[in-house]
Each structure stands twice: as structure tokens, then as C-alpha cells.
Design a protein around this motif. Structure first.
Motif, PDB file in Angstrom:
ATOM      1  N   ASN A 299      42.722 120.796 103.359  1.00 15.83           N
ATOM      2  CA  ASN A 299      43.917 121.357 102.749  1.00 15.83           C
ATOM      3  C   ASN A 299      45.103 120.919 103.595  1.00 15.83           C
TER       4      ASN A 299
ATOM      5  N   PRO B 177      47.335 128.515 101.296  1.00 18.71           N
ATOM      6  CA  PRO B 177      45.916 128.429 100.929  1.00 18.71           C
ATOM      7  C   PRO B 177      45.701 127.556  99.693  1.00 18.71           C
ATOM      8  N   ALA B 178      44.492 127.027  99.576  1.00 15.40           N
ATOM      9  CA  ALA B 178      44.135 126.187  98.433  1.00 15.40           C
ATOM     10  C   ALA B 178      42.708 126.505  98.017  1.00 15.40           C
ATOM     11  N   THR B 179      42.401 126.215  96.772  1.00  7.49           N
ATOM     12  CA  THR B 179      41.053 126.448  96.248  1.00  7.49           C
ATOM     13  C   THR B 179      40.524 125.145  95.674  1.00  7.49           C
ATOM     14  N   VAL B 180      39.283 124.821  96.025  1.00 10.73           N
ATOM     15  CA  VAL B 180      38.637 123.633  95.470  1.00 10.73           C
ATOM     16  C   VAL B 180      38.209 123.940  94.040  1.00 10.73           C
TER      17      VAL B 180
ATOM     18  N   GLU C 153      36.221 124.316  90.701  1.00 12.18           N
ATOM     19  CA  GLU C 153      34.782 124.482  90.501  1.00 12.18           C
ATOM     20  C   GLU C 153      34.154 123.174  90.012  1.00 12.18           C
TER      21      GLU C 153
ATOM     22  N   THR D 227      33.084 128.345 101.820  1.00  8.74           N
ATOM     23  CA  THR D 227      33.614 128.894 100.577  1.00  8.74           C
ATOM     24  C   THR D 227      34.541 127.877  99.925  1.00  8.74           C
ATOM     25  N   PRO D 228      34.786 128.012  98.621  1.00  7.56           N
ATOM     26  CA  PRO D 228      35.684 127.070  97.941  1.00  7.56           C
ATOM     27  C   PRO D 228      37.160 127.273  98.295  1.00  7.56           C
ATOM     28  N   GLU D 229      37.474 128.381  98.967  1.00  7.39           N
ATOM     29  CA  GLU D 229      38.858 128.619  99.365  1.00  7.39           C
ATOM     30  C   GLU D 229      39.101 128.044 100.761  1.00  7.39           C
TER      31      GLU D 229
ATOM     32  N   GLU E 186      42.012 127.910 103.956  1.00  4.84           N
ATOM     33  CA  GLU E 186      43.262 128.408 104.508  1.00  4.84           C
ATOM     34  C   GLU E 186      44.221 127.237 104.723  1.00  4.84           C
TER      35      GLU E 186
END
Length: 588
Positions: free
Chosen positions: A543, A548-551, A553, A574-576, A578
Motif C-alpha cells: 500500500n 488504509p487500503a483493501t485488496v 476480493e 488480511t486483505p486490509e 494499513e
């Protein structure tokens, strides 16, 4: 006393002597899985208290580089020089400037580095010399045998020599309005694409080329392991020196990029390789080539063509240049454009040639301040993340001194604090054109080369442990927090993150040689790279933002059973992610 170069030798091609294998024990292609560390000598370590770094200071800190694990030290110029451009104006290629020490010190540096398994690469500056070099001094005499060693031309027809507009062409230099300087001694102008004290050599003259090759062989015999070649794509000039198109509002034409990659460049590089034995001695060669295209780099780094191992591309460090097109015209960074640009070079050189990987150097501002977030909250994480991204690409990584500490841009309060000739000239020119003072200083604050040249921060003592005297350039005030001593003691530091990355490159062939693939290329926060070699896959998820960012799905391969090699925020799957979090996995 130096052994003089024989300039009376036969000017036909003089190949290096044949050798059975490399006497220095350099295996073929060794530089492909190596990591290079650039030392800017005047800012690295001062051993004698005069405020300027020197060769003895480098020797005293070789254990720092050995602990880091780097394979090569690229040494910015330490040759004799009037220092108009901090040593890139050379007056004697075979002497060490007393500011840095002596030839004995250089020999000891070579020996001590080699003892630690570290190779030494010299900076080769042969597009131009100093105007105090004996070659140029002799060339100023119109009837001298060396008159044609430089680009001397009469005033423009119908103009009084030495008056505005009388220059032979309308070219500008990188550092001054005109690329021509009138010389009253000889009544003509000489060409200088950089400062007026850096006249360009005329590579069309075979005597010039042979003198350069002889000098290079002299250094190879002394034990150096390669050359970083300064603006080497400028050595071949156009056949005809003619006027160029001038941008609106400018008095002179931007000549630098227009004259790059001249018609005989590849011929000269092949001749150099053969005459010096660059390939036969298995030397590391990297050409600084502003304005190069992928096609240029493919041709020059293709082993079959016998030129160079790799080139420095400049496209990615121009991504954040504003609409004005000048270096000090700053635009916000477009991460997608940056990712896509580096991807294009990865793909373009995938089958032929080789990439050099860098974020910054002595000519570029600090990476964590430019591409990352140098705030106290995110500096460490973003410095680690940028390092992981760089090492995840295919090519030879270059670490600039202080990168391994997460050193940042500095804080200069006014123009009197600056030392760099480029910055000072820009300030003078912009001021004369009526640009607002705060706008000028804003550009310098983020882009001046002095940002990269502040002294190395060794500890939290006086002057960051760099010198016992007054440093030639002010130490960055954050040295009390950002310094090598503290980081070596902290296993979670930027230093140890770099050390582990370098160790992984030596351990895992997939990191050095694996096929490159960019995933989620259009994501404005995530930088995801997949490398594959045989049945082994390496995955980097980073990231590159301060939020924050989310990968998405299903966007990544399954990580079940994957080995987490390196992370900035601990063992998290986790997919999240920081802010400025990165993870590197080995999938098989």
C-alpha cells in the motif's frame, strides 16, 4: 605522481590484452544479482575534520556497508577537480583530489573493499572535462594539436564575437542560458552542455577516444570493477551543429535532449568496450542516459551488441514534473503513471538487456520525501515499503547513501543555504524572469540536488558524527532521530529492512531473475508485483499511500501455505493494509 597517459599512441583501435578468465575473479553476469550502493564522497564521512567527506572516511565505514550486505560501491568522482560542479569537472583523470585524499588512499580503499567482498565502481565523466584540464588549456591555442579535442567554433556570421546573439548556435546548456562561452584568448567559442567550466570533448576526434580508453585501462589495471558513465549518451553530437527550435518565452533552445543519442553513440560504446575490455574483464557498466527510450536501452544493453550492461532511465523521475516541463515545476505524484512506466521498462527489457533500479541518487531528491511520506508518523513504513517495491522489480538495485536509514529532504531557510550550482543558477534565472520568490523556494525545497547531498547521519552526536569540523553543507536537523547507530540497534529499522531485502536477493534466484508481472496496475494505492521462476512464485503486496487500503476480493493468488518473507507491519495476512504497509510472500 601519476603515470601519464601516452597521447602519442597509434589512434587505431587498441583492444585490451586477451586474458584466460577474469584475473579479479568476477564471474560472468555477476552484477545481475548484485546490489549497488552509491557513495557521494564529500557527504559520506569526514576523517580529518575539514568538513568534507574523504576516502579515509569511506574506508572507516566499510563495515557499515558490509553489514548491510551490498556487493558494489559506486563512487562519485574523487578525481582532481576545481569543484565547479562538485567533482564532475575533472582536471586530471589519474589523480585524486587532495580534498578526498591520495592515490594511496584509493588503493587502500580498493584493497579493503575487496577484502570484504565489495567491488568498487568509478564514476566516468568523459562527455566533458574541466576547463583547467591540460587538454583544454592546450586546446585554447588556435594552432595547437589539441584544438580539435573540443568543440571550438567562430562567432555567428555578421555578429561581433562576444556579443549577445553571436553564439555559433542558439543552444542552451543544462546550467546556463547559452551552451557557448566566448574565449578572448583564441577569439572563438567553445561548447559546454553543462557549466562554462565544463567544456565538451570532441569524440569525433579519434585521439580523444584513445586517450579516454587509455585512462580507463589504467584504472582497470589498478583494480576497479566497473564504471558508471556520466551522461554518456551525449558524447556523440549531431554531424552538423545547427540552431534548434526555441520554446516561447525562451531566448535559447533546450539542446541537451536534442543532441542526445547522436549518430555515432553505439559505435563509440562498442569501440570503448573492445578497447578497454569491458566485457572481457567482466566489469559492471551502467550508462547515465537522460532521454533514453526503451528501444535505445534494448540496443545498448543487449549482450550481443557489446556495449553496456545497463542504463539509467529518467522517465520515472519525471512523472511528477508539472506542466511547465522544468525540473523545479512540481506536480502531484500519479502512482498509476509511475507503476505503468516502470512496468513498461520491465516488459521492454524482459527478453533482451537489463534494468537498473533506483529511486534517487546525488542528482535527485530523497525518495521517502518524493515518492513516500516523510512525516514522523509514516517515514519508517514508507521508506521500507519503497525499498520493497524497488527490490521486487527485475534488474540491479541501486541504494543511495542514506536510503538505508530513510533519510529525508532537508530544510533550507533561504538561498544562502544552498551549494548546488544547478539550484543557484535556477534561482538567479527565475528571479531575473520575475518569478515570485516563494514559488522559486518551493521548487528548490523539494527538488534541489542539495537534498540528497546533506551529510550522512551516522549518530546523534555533534554534526551527526559526519565531521568534527564545520560541514560543507548543513546536516539535516532530524539526525537526532534518523541515524545509523540507532537503526543498527533497532531490529525493526529501515536499515535492517534493507539488509533483509538484500539477503533475499542473494538467497532467492526468483527475486533476481524471475519473470515480472504487475497486478492491479490501475489501483491508485496498491503496488502488487508477481515474480515467477520455474515453479517458484514471489508476491509483493504494498500500500503506497498514507491511508488504509483493501485488496479487492480474488485479486491475489491464494496465500495458504505461503511463506511470509518480509513485512512492514508484522505477520498479517488480511486483505486490509494499513498506510504504507507492504508484505512479500514466497508461494512455492
Amino acid at each position: 605522481m601519476t603515470a601519464p597517459i601516452d597521447e602519442t599512441q597509434d589512434t587505431t583501435l587498441q583492444p585490451a590484452p586477451e586474458a584466460s578468465g577474469d584475473p579479479a575473479g568476477r564471474p560472468e553476469g555477476w552484477w545481475r544479482d548484485a546490489v549497488v550502493y552509491q557513495v557521494y564522497p564529500r557527504s559520506f564521512a569526514d576523517s580529518n575534520g575539514d568538513g568534507t567527506g574523504d576516502l579515509r572516511g569511506i574506508i572507516d565505514h566499510l563495515d557499515h556497508l558490509s553489514e548491510l550486505g551490498v556487493d558494489v560501491v559506486w563512487l562519485s568522482p574523487v578525481y582532481a577537480s576545481p569543484m565547479d560542479d562538485n567533482g564532475y569537472d575533472i582536471s586530471d583523470y589519474q589523480a585524486i583530489d587532495p580534498l578526498f585524499g591520495s592515490l594511496d588512499d584509493m588503493d587502500e580503499l580498493l584493497a579493503q573493499a575487496h577484502r570484504r567482498g565489495i567491488k568498487i565502481v568509478m564514476d566516468l565523466v568523459v562527455n566533458h572535462t574541466s576547463d583547467e584540464h591540460p587538454w583544454f588549456v592546450e586546446s585554447r591555442r588556435p594552432g595547437s594539436a589539441k584544438r580539435d579535442w573540443y568543440w571550438w567554433r567562430p562567432a555567428r556570421e555578421g555578429h561581433e564575437p562576444g556579443t549577445p546573439g553571436a553564439e555559433p548556435t542558439n543552444w542552451s546548456s543544462f546550467f546556463s542560458p547559452s551552451a557557448w562561452e566566448y574565449d578572448e584568448t583564441s577569439g572563438e567559442y567553445y561548447l559546454h552542455l553543462f557549466t562554462r567550466k565544463q567544456p565538451d570533448l570532441n569524440w569525433e576526434n579519434p585521439d580523444v577516444r584513445q586517450a579516454v580508453y587509455a585512462m580507463m585501462r589504467w584504472w582497470v589495471d589498478r583494480g576497479v570493477d566497473g564504471f558508471r558513465m556520466d551522461v554518456i549518451n551525449l558524447i556523440s553530437k549531431p554531424v552538423e551543429l545547427r540552431d534548434l527550435e526555441v520554446r516561447p518565452g525562451h531566448a535559447y533552445a533546450d539542446a541537451g535532449m536534442e543532441v542526445a543519442h547522436g549518430p555515432r553513440l553505439q559505435e563509440f560504446l562498442r569501440e570503448m568496450n573492445e578497447a578497454v575490455g569491458l566485457d572481457r574483464h567482466r566489469l559492471l557498466t551502467v550508462g547515465e542516459m537522460p532521454g533514453s527510450t526503451i528501444e535505445d536501452a534494448r540496443a545498448i544493453t543487449d549482450p550481443a551488441n557489446g556495449m553496456l550492461n545497463m542504463v539509467f532511465t529518467f522517465e520515472h523521475v519525471n512523472i511528477d514534473v508539472g506542466p511547465g516541463g522544468g525540473k523545479f515545476d512540481v506536480a502531484p505524484l500519479d502512482l498509476v503513471a509511475l507503476k505503468r512506466n516502470l512496468e513498461s521498462w520491465q516488459v521492454g527489457l524482459a527478453e533482451v538487456g537489463w534494468n537498473s533500479l533506483y529511486w534517487d541518487n546525488h542528482d535527485q531528491p530523497r525518495a521517502v520525501s518524493r515518492f513516500g511520506d516523510d512525516s514522523p508518523e509514516f517515514r519508517v513504513a514508507s521508506a521500507k515499503t519503497l525499498a520493497s517495491v524497488l527490490h521486487a522489480h527485475r534488474g540491479t538495485p541501486y541504494v543511495y547513501q542514506g536510503d538505508e536509514l530513510g533519510m529525508t529532504n532537508t530544510q533550507f531557510v533561504d538561498i544562502s543555504s544552498f551549494a548546488d550550482v544547478e539550484s543557484l543558477n535556477y534561482h538567479a534565472q527565475a528571479t531575473s524572469l520575475g518569478v515570485a520568490a516563494d514559488e522559486i523556494m518551493a521548487g528548490l525545497a523539494v527538488r534541489s540536488r542539495d537534498n540528497a547531498r546533506t551529510p550522512m547521519q551516522w549518530d546523534d552526536t555533534h554534526q551527526a558524527g559526519f565531521t568534527q569540523g564545520v560541514p560543507w553543507l548543513s546536516v539535516n536537523p532530524n539526525y537526532v532521530v534518523v541515524n545509523a547507530k540507532a537503526e543498527r540497534l533497532d531490529p525493526a529499522s529501515v536499515f535492517h529492512h534493507h539488509r533483509r531485502l538484500i539477503a533475499l536477493r542473494h538467497e532467492l534466484p526468483v527475486l533476481a531473475e524471475g519473470r515480472f508481472e504487475l497486478l492491479l496496475g490501475d489501483d491508485p494505492q496498491l503496488w502488487v508485483v508477481r515474480r515467477t521462476l520455474g515453479d517458484q512464485t514471489l508476491l509483493l503486496v504494498a500500500n503506497c499511500s498514507s491511508r488504509p487500503a483493501t485488496v479487492p476480493e480474488g485479486a491475489l493468488p491464494a496465500l495458504d501455505g505461503a511463506r511470509l518473507l518480509l513485512a512492514t507491519h508484522g505477520d498479517r495476512r488480511t486483505p486490509e493494509l494499513e498506510a504504507w504497509e507492504s508484505r512479500m510472500f514466497l508461494l512455492a
